[in-house]
Scaffold this motif. Structure first.
Motif, PDB file in Angstrom:
ATOM      1  N   ARG A   1       2.737   4.413  -1.477  1.00 49.64           N
ATOM      2  CA  ARG A   1       2.521   5.202  -2.697  1.00 49.64           C
ATOM      3  C   ARG A   1       3.860   5.329  -3.423  1.00 49.64           C
ATOM      4  O   ARG A   1       4.568   6.351  -3.311  1.00 49.64           O
ATOM      5  CB  ARG A   1       1.939   6.562  -2.346  1.00 49.64           C
ATOM      6  CG  ARG A   1       0.547   6.489  -1.739  1.00 49.64           C
ATOM      7  CD  ARG A   1      -0.049   7.882  -1.613  1.00 49.64           C
ATOM      8  NE  ARG A   1      -0.224   8.520  -2.906  1.00 49.64           N
ATOM      9  CZ  ARG A   1      -1.260   8.335  -3.708  1.00 49.64           C
ATOM     10  NH1 ARG A   1      -2.238   7.500  -3.358  1.00 49.64           N
ATOM     11  NH2 ARG A   1      -1.343   8.966  -4.865  1.00 49.64           N
TER      12      ARG A   1
ATOM     13  N   TRP B   1      -1.428  -6.051  -8.131  1.00 48.97           N
ATOM     14  CA  TRP B   1      -0.944  -5.073  -9.094  1.00 48.97           C
ATOM     15  C   TRP B   1      -0.957  -5.671 -10.491  1.00 48.97           C
ATOM     16  O   TRP B   1      -0.769  -6.881 -10.662  1.00 48.97           O
ATOM     17  CB  TRP B   1       0.484  -4.634  -8.782  1.00 48.97           C
ATOM     18  CG  TRP B   1       0.643  -3.890  -7.493  1.00 48.97           C
ATOM     19  CD1 TRP B   1      -0.336  -3.329  -6.739  1.00 48.97           C
ATOM     20  CD2 TRP B   1       1.886  -3.637  -6.813  1.00 48.97           C
ATOM     21  NE1 TRP B   1       0.193  -2.734  -5.630  1.00 48.97           N
ATOM     22  CE2 TRP B   1       1.567  -2.896  -5.653  1.00 48.97           C
ATOM     23  CE3 TRP B   1       3.214  -3.944  -7.063  1.00 48.97           C
ATOM     24  CZ2 TRP B   1       2.536  -2.471  -4.752  1.00 48.97           C
ATOM     25  CZ3 TRP B   1       4.185  -3.519  -6.167  1.00 48.97           C
ATOM     26  CH2 TRP B   1       3.846  -2.789  -5.026  1.00 48.97           C
TER      27      TRP B   1
ATOM     28  N   ARG C   1       0.338   4.784 -11.403  1.00 47.01           N
ATOM     29  CA  ARG C   1      -0.939   4.806 -10.674  1.00 47.01           C
ATOM     30  C   ARG C   1      -2.015   5.327 -11.611  1.00 47.01           C
ATOM     31  O   ARG C   1      -1.869   6.387 -12.231  1.00 47.01           O
ATOM     32  CB  ARG C   1      -0.831   5.715  -9.458  1.00 47.01           C
ATOM     33  CG  ARG C   1      -2.111   5.837  -8.652  1.00 47.01           C
ATOM     34  CD  ARG C   1      -2.353   4.649  -7.743  1.00 47.01           C
ATOM     35  NE  ARG C   1      -1.298   4.551  -6.729  1.00 47.01           N
ATOM     36  CZ  ARG C   1      -1.276   3.622  -5.786  1.00 47.01           C
ATOM     37  NH1 ARG C   1      -2.237   2.713  -5.721  1.00 47.01           N
ATOM     38  NH2 ARG C   1      -0.291   3.589  -4.907  1.00 47.01           N
TER      39      ARG C   1
ATOM     40  N   GLU D   1       4.469   5.872  -6.412  1.00 48.34           N
ATOM     41  CA  GLU D   1       4.551   6.911  -7.437  1.00 48.34           C
ATOM     42  C   GLU D   1       5.192   8.194  -6.900  1.00 48.34           C
ATOM     43  O   GLU D   1       5.534   9.095  -7.675  1.00 48.34           O
ATOM     44  CB  GLU D   1       3.170   7.223  -8.004  1.00 48.34           C
ATOM     45  CG  GLU D   1       2.202   7.833  -7.025  1.00 48.34           C
ATOM     46  CD  GLU D   1       1.374   6.788  -6.291  1.00 48.34           C
ATOM     47  OE1 GLU D   1       0.225   7.111  -5.929  1.00 48.34           O
ATOM     48  OE2 GLU D   1       1.862   5.665  -6.096  1.00 48.34           O
TER      49      GLU D   1
ATOM     50  N   ASP E   1      -8.354   5.312 -11.267  1.00 46.83           N
ATOM     51  CA  ASP E   1      -9.265   4.524 -10.444  1.00 46.83           C
ATOM     52  C   ASP E   1      -8.569   3.815  -9.293  1.00 46.83           C
ATOM     53  O   ASP E   1      -9.174   2.987  -8.607  1.00 46.83           O
ATOM     54  CB  ASP E   1     -10.011   3.512 -11.313  1.00 46.83           C
ATOM     55  CG  ASP E   1      -9.069   2.562 -12.058  1.00 46.83           C
ATOM     56  OD1 ASP E   1      -7.841   2.641 -11.832  1.00 46.83           O
ATOM     57  OD2 ASP E   1      -9.555   1.757 -12.876  1.00 46.83           O
ATOM     58  N   GLY E   2      -7.281   4.115  -9.059  1.00 44.35           N
ATOM     59  CA  GLY E   2      -6.551   3.532  -7.947  1.00 44.35           C
ATOM     60  C   GLY E   2      -5.731   2.310  -8.294  1.00 44.35           C
ATOM     61  O   GLY E   2      -4.913   1.857  -7.485  1.00 44.35           O
ATOM     62  N   ARG E   3      -5.928   1.761  -9.471  1.00 41.88           N
ATOM     63  CA  ARG E   3      -5.162   0.577  -9.854  1.00 41.88           C
ATOM     64  C   ARG E   3      -3.689   0.912 -10.032  1.00 41.88           C
ATOM     65  O   ARG E   3      -3.317   2.052 -10.300  1.00 41.88           O
ATOM     66  CB  ARG E   3      -5.711  -0.024 -11.148  1.00 41.88           C
ATOM     67  CG  ARG E   3      -7.051  -0.728 -11.012  1.00 41.88           C
ATOM     68  CD  ARG E   3      -7.494  -1.296 -12.349  1.00 41.88           C
ATOM     69  NE  ARG E   3      -7.725  -0.242 -13.323  1.00 41.88           N
ATOM     70  CZ  ARG E   3      -7.386  -0.330 -14.606  1.00 41.88           C
ATOM     71  NH1 ARG E   3      -6.755  -1.411 -15.044  1.00 41.88           N
ATOM     72  NH2 ARG E   3      -7.646   0.664 -15.435  1.00 41.88           N
ATOM     73  N   VAL E   4      -2.861  -0.123  -9.895  1.00 34.51           N
ATOM     74  CA  VAL E   4      -1.406   0.028 -10.008  1.00 34.51           C
ATOM     75  C   VAL E   4      -0.922  -0.835 -11.164  1.00 34.51           C
ATOM     76  O   VAL E   4      -1.391  -1.965 -11.353  1.00 34.51           O
ATOM     77  CB  VAL E   4      -0.710  -0.384  -8.696  1.00 34.51           C
ATOM     78  CG1 VAL E   4       0.794  -0.534  -8.907  1.00 34.51           C
ATOM     79  CG2 VAL E   4      -0.975   0.644  -7.611  1.00 34.51           C
TER      80      VAL E   4
ATOM     81  N   ASP F   1       0.809  -1.218   0.000  1.00 30.47           N
ATOM     82  CA  ASP F   1       0.000   0.000   0.000  1.00 30.47           C
ATOM     83  C   ASP F   1       0.845   1.273   0.000  1.00 30.47           C
ATOM     84  O   ASP F   1       0.297   2.379   0.111  1.00 30.47           O
ATOM     85  CB  ASP F   1      -0.936   0.010   1.202  1.00 30.47           C
ATOM     86  CG  ASP F   1      -0.186  -0.104   2.534  1.00 30.47           C
ATOM     87  OD1 ASP F   1       1.001  -0.480   2.502  1.00 30.47           O
ATOM     88  OD2 ASP F   1      -0.787   0.192   3.587  1.00 30.47           O
TER      89      ASP F   1
END
Length: 412
Positions: A38, A155, A118, A40, A121-124, A36
């Motif tokens: 971030r 992911w 990223r 990016e 819609d939050g997907r990685v 989880d």
């Protein structure tokens, strides 16, 4: 490591470790504890360096997505970074975000993916960039392990290679207008959207919207943003390219058969076996080479990511789109006056020189001015004084200056 057995019971959650920078501090945690983070927003885990004579060419690219610079280690990674920046639903990009550590039998392994993306819609999505021809067995194992780790934490993973050269050339051109300042004139943008609700050719629509010099940057920015659409994969952008709004439909309109910058598709050009799909930069064409093109032998004076400047029999210069040159049936590199390593060293700094000089001088025939660098025999830089004009780059100029200083000291 075994086969995956479910989300929270997957042994990969503890078999893999993530090594990354967190607020300037180095951290190494289990994959199950770091999914989880971030990534990016993290700093690259290794620097971007360029070595003389090496295959890679590192640098930094300003992304409109993040409003910051993102690093790359090769021309291919740079191209793929541009394509990521071109995707409308991306909100974050980071390069070399973490080291992924694991054990292969008793051997410790690690791999740093090229990009962490990223989506809105939050997907990685974790992306590795490597030409298909350069993927050896060890690299394939690293990609498979990375995909395994990504799957364990939900992911997406993608290994991408060389993009289509025509599409890449068009997106690379539009990327010059990616900055928000190109779209500041909202009144022009509104007029362009209204004009192109009925699909029409690019130049005609620009003239209908107002002064072409003011309209074109806004038009190309809207193409970059996706507010306007065009077929970027069929041919190079030109005055005859059909443009329409995102909800518009192209009915009964086709590209002109002529016009500057237009590439006519040829059979086999986009097939799996096409040599064009294997090229992101002219690896076999350099400044100073002699090539056969359209049945004539010509000298290469400049090489850029989009076009090659060649000489004609009458000493004039001609810009040829890269895809057209490499797709010509008669194309052949005859010889290269400079040794390969030195040619790359000089061409990376001087590839735009002849092109800029032609624009500034208005196609002055080469026989009326000096044409060869005294240090590397490459094309000359315009320069601000006669001494610099004799050399093609700051590097060659410094070499010449150092030699002259040594000669003066020896005479004294």
């Amino acid at each position: 490591m075994g086969e995956p057995v479910g989300a929270y019971g997957d042994p990969a959650l503890s078999a893999f470790e993530l090594d990354f920078f967190d607020s300037g501090r180095r951290r190494r945690i289990a994959l199950g504890s770091g999914w989880d983070v971030r990534f990016e927003d993290v700093a690259p885990v290794r620097g971007f360096r360029w070595n003389k004579g090496g295959r890679g060419f590192a640098g930094w690219y300003y992304t409109a997505t993040t409003g910051s610079h993102v690093g790359y280690e090769s021309w291919l990674e740079r191209d793929r970074l541009i394509l990521l920046d071109f995707v409308p639903d991306l909100v974050g990009i980071a390069s070399q975000p973490f080291w992924l550590h694991w054990r292969d039998a008793k051997v410790k392994r690690r791999h740093a993916p090229d990009y962490f993306v990223r989506l809105a819609d939050g997907r990685v999505r974790v992306v590795d960039v490597r030409a298909e021809d350069d993927v050896d067995e060890r690299t394939a194992e690293a990609f498979a392990a990375t995909q395994r780790a990504c799957s364990a934490v939900g992911w997406e993973y993608a290994h991408v290679g060389v993009p289509d050269p025509v599409f890449m050339a068009n997106v690379r051109w539009l990327a010059r207008y990616r900055h928000g300042r190109c779209g500041r004139e909202s009144d022009i943008a509104e007029r362009l959207v209204e004009v192109f609700r009925q699909p029409q050719e690019l130049r005609a629509g620009a003239e209908a919207a107002g002064n072409v010099l003011r309209v074109m940057p806004v038009l190309l920015h809207l193409l970059w943003k996706g507010a306007l659409r065009a077929d970027l994969g069929g041919a190079l952008l030109s005055s005859g390219t059909v443009v329409h709004t995102s909800e518009g439909h192209v009915v009964g309109l086709q590209r002109r058969a002529g016009g500057h910058g237009l590439l006519r598709p040829r059979s086999g050009m986009h097939g799996d076996g096409s040599q064009m799909r294997k090229l992101s930069r002219p690896a076999t064409v350099g400044v100073g080479d002699r090539v056969r093109f359209a049945g004539q032998v010509r000298a290469v004076l400049a090489v850029s990511a989009r076009a090659v400047t060649l000489t004609n029999e009458d000493d004039s210069l001609r810009d040829v789109p890269l895809a057209v040159l490499l797709g010509d049936e008669d194309f052949e590199v005859l010889d290269a006056p400079l040794e390969a390593g030195r040619r790359r060293w000089c061409s990376d700094r001087c590839c735009h020189i002849a092109y800029m000089r032609r624009r500034a001088a208005g196609d002055i025939p080469l026989r009326h001015q000096p044409t060869a660098c005294t240090e590397c025999s490459g094309p000359l830089e315009p320069g601000r004084n006669k001494q610099i004009r004799l050399t093609c780059s700051t590097l060659c100029h410094s070499r010449r200056s150092n030699r002259l200083k040594k000669e003066r000291r020896s005479r004294e």
